[in-house]
Each structure stands twice: as structure tokens, then as C-alpha cells.
Motif scaffolding. Structure first.
Motif, mmCIF file in Angstrom:
data_model
loop_
_atom_site.group_PDB
_atom_site.id
_atom_site.type_symbol
_atom_site.label_atom_id
_atom_site.label_comp_id
_atom_site.label_asym_id
_atom_site.label_seq_id
_atom_site.Cartn_x
_atom_site.Cartn_y
_atom_site.Cartn_z
ATOM 1 N N LEU A 1 52.989 79.761 -43.752
ATOM 2 C CA LEU A 1 53.858 80.620 -42.962
ATOM 3 C C LEU A 1 54.189 81.885 -43.751
ATOM 4 O O LEU A 1 54.748 81.797 -44.843
ATOM 5 C CB LEU A 1 55.164 79.889 -42.606
ATOM 6 N N PHE A 2 53.871 83.033 -43.194
ATOM 7 C CA PHE A 2 54.260 84.298 -43.798
ATOM 8 C C PHE A 2 55.697 84.605 -43.382
ATOM 9 O O PHE A 2 56.056 84.453 -42.217
ATOM 10 C CB PHE A 2 53.325 85.416 -43.336
ATOM 11 N N GLU A 3 56.507 85.041 -44.315
ATOM 12 C CA GLU A 3 57.946 85.230 -44.091
ATOM 13 C C GLU A 3 58.595 83.950 -43.555
ATOM 14 O O GLU A 3 59.615 83.984 -42.884
ATOM 15 C CB GLU A 3 58.231 86.414 -43.151
ATOM 16 N N ASN A 4 57.953 82.828 -43.845
ATOM 17 C CA ASN A 4 58.453 81.512 -43.448
ATOM 18 C C ASN A 4 58.607 81.370 -41.934
ATOM 19 O O ASN A 4 59.386 80.541 -41.453
ATOM 20 C CB ASN A 4 59.782 81.190 -44.134
ATOM 21 N N GLN A 5 57.826 82.170 -41.174
ATOM 22 C CA GLN A 5 57.921 82.058 -39.718
ATOM 23 C C GLN A 5 56.625 82.364 -38.981
ATOM 24 O O GLN A 5 56.452 81.916 -37.851
ATOM 25 C CB GLN A 5 59.038 82.968 -39.184
ATOM 26 N N TYR A 6 55.703 83.100 -39.583
ATOM 27 C CA TYR A 6 54.468 83.479 -38.887
ATOM 28 C C TYR A 6 53.297 82.646 -39.393
ATOM 29 O O TYR A 6 52.981 82.651 -40.590
ATOM 30 C CB TYR A 6 54.181 84.969 -39.065
ATOM 31 N N ILE A 7 52.646 81.935 -38.480
ATOM 32 C CA ILE A 7 51.510 81.096 -38.839
ATOM 33 C C ILE A 7 50.358 81.984 -39.300
ATOM 34 O O ILE A 7 49.985 82.956 -38.621
ATOM 35 C CB ILE A 7 51.078 80.250 -37.632
ATOM 36 N N VAL A 8 49.794 81.660 -40.460
ATOM 37 C CA VAL A 8 48.683 82.451 -40.996
ATOM 38 C C VAL A 8 47.535 81.494 -41.330
ATOM 39 O O VAL A 8 47.348 81.105 -42.485
ATOM 40 C CB VAL A 8 49.104 83.284 -42.223
ATOM 41 N N PRO A 9 46.753 81.133 -40.327
ATOM 42 C CA PRO A 9 45.681 80.149 -40.547
ATOM 43 C C PRO A 9 44.630 80.606 -41.542
ATOM 44 O O PRO A 9 43.959 79.784 -42.164
ATOM 45 C CB PRO A 9 45.080 79.966 -39.144
ATOM 46 N N ASN A 10 44.485 81.910 -41.713
ATOM 47 C CA ASN A 10 43.509 82.448 -42.661
ATOM 48 C C ASN A 10 44.171 83.042 -43.895
ATOM 49 O O ASN A 10 43.596 83.913 -44.566
ATOM 50 C CB ASN A 10 42.624 83.493 -41.975
ATOM 51 N N GLY A 11 45.382 82.587 -44.200
ATOM 52 C CA GLY A 11 46.027 83.014 -45.430
ATOM 53 C C GLY A 11 46.578 84.424 -45.352
ATOM 54 O O GLY A 11 46.770 85.000 -44.278
ATOM 55 N N ASP B 1 51.062 78.747 -22.787
ATOM 56 C CA ASP B 1 52.145 77.772 -22.710
ATOM 57 C C ASP B 1 53.067 78.019 -23.902
ATOM 58 O O ASP B 1 52.710 77.729 -25.047
ATOM 59 C CB ASP B 1 51.563 76.358 -22.751
ATOM 60 N N LEU B 2 54.245 78.553 -23.643
ATOM 61 C CA LEU B 2 55.167 78.908 -24.724
ATOM 62 C C LEU B 2 55.591 77.693 -25.543
ATOM 63 O O LEU B 2 55.997 77.843 -26.707
ATOM 64 C CB LEU B 2 56.409 79.588 -24.149
ATOM 65 N N CYS B 3 55.518 76.503 -24.955
ATOM 66 C CA CYS B 3 55.928 75.300 -25.681
ATOM 67 C C CYS B 3 54.912 74.895 -26.738
ATOM 68 O O CYS B 3 55.260 74.184 -27.686
ATOM 69 C CB CYS B 3 56.110 74.131 -24.715
ATOM 70 N N ARG B 4 53.682 75.340 -26.608
ATOM 71 C CA ARG B 4 52.622 74.837 -27.478
ATOM 72 C C ARG B 4 51.896 75.916 -28.259
ATOM 73 O O ARG B 4 51.266 75.616 -29.268
ATOM 74 C CB ARG B 4 51.605 74.055 -26.644
ATOM 75 N N GLU B 5 51.950 77.143 -27.823
ATOM 76 C CA GLU B 5 51.185 78.186 -28.492
ATOM 77 C C GLU B 5 52.066 78.981 -29.451
ATOM 78 O O GLU B 5 53.294 79.007 -29.335
ATOM 79 C CB GLU B 5 50.515 79.077 -27.449
ATOM 80 N N ASP B 6 51.425 79.622 -30.394
ATOM 81 C CA ASP B 6 52.115 80.393 -31.417
ATOM 82 C C ASP B 6 52.944 81.496 -30.765
ATOM 83 O O ASP B 6 52.409 82.350 -30.050
ATOM 84 C CB ASP B 6 51.065 80.985 -32.365
ATOM 85 N N MET B 7 54.245 81.501 -31.014
ATOM 86 C CA MET B 7 55.127 82.495 -30.413
ATOM 87 C C MET B 7 54.694 83.912 -30.783
ATOM 88 O O MET B 7 54.751 84.838 -29.958
ATOM 89 C CB MET B 7 56.570 82.248 -30.852
ATOM 90 N N ALA B 8 54.256 84.106 -32.012
ATOM 91 C CA ALA B 8 53.831 85.442 -32.448
ATOM 92 C C ALA B 8 52.607 85.921 -31.667
ATOM 93 O O ALA B 8 52.472 87.111 -31.372
ATOM 94 C CB ALA B 8 53.536 85.445 -33.945
#
Length: 384
Positions: free
Chosen positions: A20-30, A278-285
């Protein structure tokens, strides 16, 4: 380590372990933490890296220095992933001077308990620093995306060190399209501050820029007009692609079924592009990114405890916080006995700037039925 030019070296580090970048954004590729060294009669180190990457960074810097001592540390942005090792830099290189602007120096004690009074060089808009054959010109960029941000233009080799502007998620060795992760990065990290980005772009337009070296993401060297045009569109909240983004949430699947049926109707009617999430399952960003990418948005949510489902409330909060504007927005609600989500979604989105609201809310009562399809057909016609 790599050469950007004959005298400018990349000394940044790829972090492939971060989740997680900034402890909130998923970064699957670093994430790439970028830093540069300019070697001349005087040596300038351009920014630092995140704490967990610092050992590799110091090794890279020392390899470029080849026994010499750096003269200047340029700090363009005080966020910890670019500055956390300031104390160690000052200890390792006792003669190094910190170069930055007055706003940054005023914020420095918030982060560091170090004495820098006799080691600071304060620069202002248009100020320069001579390294020998290289001249650094400093350009203030407040609120892109912190108030102390500045960018640096190296005049002889025409390189723009752009701080967080033109950055993206992902490591440098990730093979992926720049725009997707740069767009997600922009709207979630910088997107609230469109006007300051526009101001910076006007300043950059007066420069002959041949390379852009951001603090995250790849060095941009070709077709710079493409990247600058993307930033101009994003920061002016313009439409990047014509299309409709449907963001839905669903307690038991019925609201989701209605959203998917609307997507199918729109495609059958020839919509240029339909994207659904689907907001419940997909990355909010990712959802925030798509809401800004397209010119039309549909929000679909069930009523929940006389309000809207929390994930939809959160999504709308993010949109408003990032200055969502200049779009057409429509709504689908669901409610078994007292539907309220449509009214609340409309009230929230109506406060956004330059928003065209489709007044008639489509109401689903509990299960989605064939009798609901004509309302979705009518809504599709209003969106096309």
C-alpha cells in the motif's frame, strides 16, 4: 544506477515489496522512489528515497560520487518518502548544503530534530544555482501537492525534475502503459489541486523541456507533448474519453443486476464506452480514476439504514474531496419500503461544480424485475 545524460545519474530504488502506497493505495507492481545526482564542478543530489530503500540508495549515491563529496542536496518535496534520511545525509556528508525554498525550511522542524541553520541555501521563484556547466533553475509549485513543493529545471541539458508531478504507481522495470497508473496516481494523490497544477504547466510551457524526471515512475524522454497534454486534461477536469462509468454497490445483488442491465442497454444503444465497477469489491482508487476519465457517471446504491450503503457514501466523499466536476451524473436507487439513497446521492453530487444532474432517479423496489427495464431504457436515452 543508470545515466539520464552524461552527467546526470539515476540513483533511485524500486520497492517491490510494498503493498500500500501512503498506506491506502494498492500498488500491485510496487513503487519507484526516484532520486538523481548531477556531477559537475559541484555535485547536486536531487531528493532522497523512502526509509526502507535507503541502504540501497546510499550505495547508489556513493557509487556515483566515486569518492567525492556532494556539495548540495536539493529537496523539492518534504514528504517522508523523499526526505526521511535527511539526518543521515547531513552526518555522512558534513559539507553538504541543503537547497530548498522558505516554505519547506519552515516545515522542516515538523519532521526533523536536526540543526540546519548554517547549512541551508534558500531559493525563490526563478532562482538559480551554478554547478559548473550545469545551471539549476528553481520553480515554485505550491500545492502540487503539498505547499512547499518546487521543481527544478537544469538549463544546459533541458531536464525538468518535476517532484511528484508526472509520477505514477509501479516500479521502473514494470512493463505497463503509463497512462493507466499515472491517471490513478494523479487523481488520488494530486487530483484535488487542479488549479495549482495548471499554474505549474503554464510555467513549464515557457521552458524547453527534453526530459522529465519525476519522483515516482519512469523518466519521460519521448513524446513529451503526450504526457503534458494528459496532465493538462486531468488538471482542468476535462473529459479524457467519452463514455459512461457505472459505479454500483449491492446488498443482495439486485442493485448490481440493475446496474449491469443498464450497461447492457447502453452498449446496445451504441454508447462509445461503458465501464462498470462494484464498489464493494474493486479498488476504490481505480473507481475514482474512472469517474474522472469519462464524461458521464451513474451511481447505483441501495437504501441502508435510511441512508445510502456506506461504500457509496465513501465513494462520493472521495469524488467531492478530489473536486469532481464537469460531468453528467445519473442515479439508480433501491429500497424495499422507503427508498432514500437516490435522493441523498443526488443531494451530495449536486454540490459539485458544473455537474449536470439527470433529475429522474430510477427506483428499484427490492428484486430487479422485467418491469424495471423501461425505466432503465429511458435513463439510457438521457445519458446518450
Amino acid at each position: 544506477m543508470k545515466n539520464i545524460t552524461k552527467d546526470i545519474f539515476y540513483v533511485g530504488v524500486d520497492d517491490k515489496d510494498i503493498d500500500l502506497f501512503e498506506n491506502q493505495y494498492i500498488v500491485p507492481n510496487g513503487m519507484a522512489y526516484n532520486s538523481y545526482v548531477i556531477v559537475d564542478e559541484k555535485i547536486a543530489v536531487m531528493d532522497m528515497v523512502d526509509d526502507k530503500c535507503s541502504d540501497t540508495w546510499f550505495s547508489n549515491v556513493d557509487e556515483v560520487l566515486a569518492g567525492r563529496q556532494p556539495d548540495y542536496l536539493i529537496i523539492s518535496h518534504l514528504e517522508p518518502d523523499h526526505s526521511v534520511k535527511l539526518g543521515e545525509v547531513l552526518n555522512r556528508y558534513p559539507d553538504i548544503k541543503i537547497v530548498s525554498n522558505a516554505k519547506l525550511f519552515s516545515m522542516l522542524p515538523n519532521f526533523f530534530d536536526v540543526s540546519v541553520e548554517d547549512r541551508c541555501i534558500t531559493v525563490a521563484e526563478g532562482g538559480t544555482l551554478e554547478l559548473g556547466s550545469h545551471t539549476l533553475k528553481f520553480i515554485m509549485a505550491p500545492m502540487v501537492h503539498w505547499p512547499e513543493v518546487m521543481v527544478t529545471y537544469e538549463e544546459s541539458e533541458k531536464v525538468l525534475f518535476s517532484a511528484d508531478a508526472f509520477g505514477k504507481f509501479g516500479t521502473l522495470d514494470t512493463d505497463e502503459d503509463w497512462a493507466c497508473e499515472a491517471r490513478r496516481y494523479y487523481f488520488n494523490i494530486v487530483g484535488k489541486f487542479g488549479a495549482p497544477v495548471q499554474t505549474l504547466l503554464k510555467k513549464v510551457a515557457a521552458l524547453d523541456v527534453q526530459k522529465i524526471c519525476a519522483l515516482h515512475g519512469p523518466i519521460l524522454e519521448e513524446n513529451l507533448e503526450y504526457y503534458i497534454d494528459k496532465y493538462n486534461t486531468w488538471s482542468s477536469y476535462g473529459v479524457e474519453d467519452e463514455g459512461i462509468f457505472i459505479a454500483y454497490c449491492s446488498l443482495h445483488g439486485n442493485t448490481g443486476e440493475a446496474a449491469k442491465k443498464l450497461a447492457s442497454i447502453l452498449e446496445e444503444k451504441g454508447a462509445p464506452k461503458v465501464s462498470i465497477a462494484d464498489l464493494c469489491r474493486e479498488d476504490m482508487a481505480e473507481c475514482i480514476e474512472d469517474a474522472f476519465r469519462y464524461d458521464r457517471l451513474v451511481l447505483a446504491a441501495p437504501t441502508y439504514e435510511a441512508g445510502m450503503m456506506p461504500v457509496m457514501a465513501d465513494f462520493i466523499h472521495h469524488l467531492k474531496n478530489k473536486s469532481f466536476q464537469k460531468r453528467k451524473v445519473a442515479f439508480i436507487e433501491n429500497g424495499s419500503w422507503a427508498p432514500m439513497s437516490g435522493k441523498l446521492m443526488k443531494e451530495q453530487m449536486s454540490t459539485c461544480k458544473d455537474i449536470e444532474i439527470v433529475d429522474e432517479v430510477v427506483t428499484i423496489k427490492s428484486a430487479f424485475k422485467d418491469s424495471d427495464i423501461p425505466s432503465l431504457e429511458a435513463l439510457a436515452d438521457k445519458l446518450l
